[in-house]
Scaffold this active site. Sequence first.
Site: not given
Length: 216
Positions: A13, A88, A127, A160, A171
């Site tokens: 996203k 969400r 990431r 992160r 998640r």
Amino acid sequence: MNIVLMGPPGAGKGTQAEVMARKLFVPHISTGDIFRANIKAGTELGQLANQYISKGDLVPDEVTMGMIKDRLAEEDCANGFILDGLPRTIVQADALAAVLEEQGKKLDKVVNIDVPIEKLIERLSGRRVCRNCSQTYHLQNNPPTEAGRCDECGGELYQRADDSEETIKNRLDVYLAQSSPLIEYYEAKGLLLSIDGDQSINNVLADVGRGLGQNW
Ligand code: AP5
Ligand code: MG
Ligand code: ZN
């Protein structure tokens, strides 16, 4: 153009929204980025949000909606926006529709980036994000020119806190239970644009452009 960008954690996203925002001349509004900026600044909102984000749970709907209502009222949203990471929950989707109606706006498209769950873990664990400008990289799929340094601003890249294996699993569970029903919700409203996110970053962008009737 008023766009919602949806998809599971790690679907891409943020990666797509950055480029789309530049091409469409509209702001990229990421609820996750706003929460992280507040956590970094130590605000009251940040302290509250961090209790949920650190576990991979959703920040309560009323907190999130209060924040986004103010953001969407800002001047730079007059000609459109890309909303990354909200709604969400169905409650948030209904609340968003009410906020937009109040502001005399409506959604043009809801872009859903679809990626198989097993690919997401690899995307999230590889990431790296720039501490300074939030530019996103991937150790294998999209590495920076110089290891550990942002190509855009030279800032330090970090991982992160919610990209640890245990938090990633939660998640994904939260996404499946609370957010994935939004796909049907927006399909029923005739707003859904489904994109195969299991392809290169550039091919995903090209599909999104075609779906939005853009020539990019
Ligand atoms: P948020 O920051 O939005 O996290 P998320 O939804 O889990 O999504 P991510 O940002 O992790 O993934 P992404 O889809 O942006 O992928 P990216 O482009 O980085 O939210 C964080 C937390 O805040 C939530 O858990 C929640 O607690 C809270 N929150 C946020 N919004 C909320 C709301 N509305 N209500 C309540 N709570 C809320 O890409 C991932 C990686 O893959 C990168 O390394 C990238 O380089 C790579 N990559 C991207 N595209 C490709 C591709 N096509 N091929 C290969 N690799 C790719
Ligand atoms: Mg993101
Ligand atoms: Zn940077």
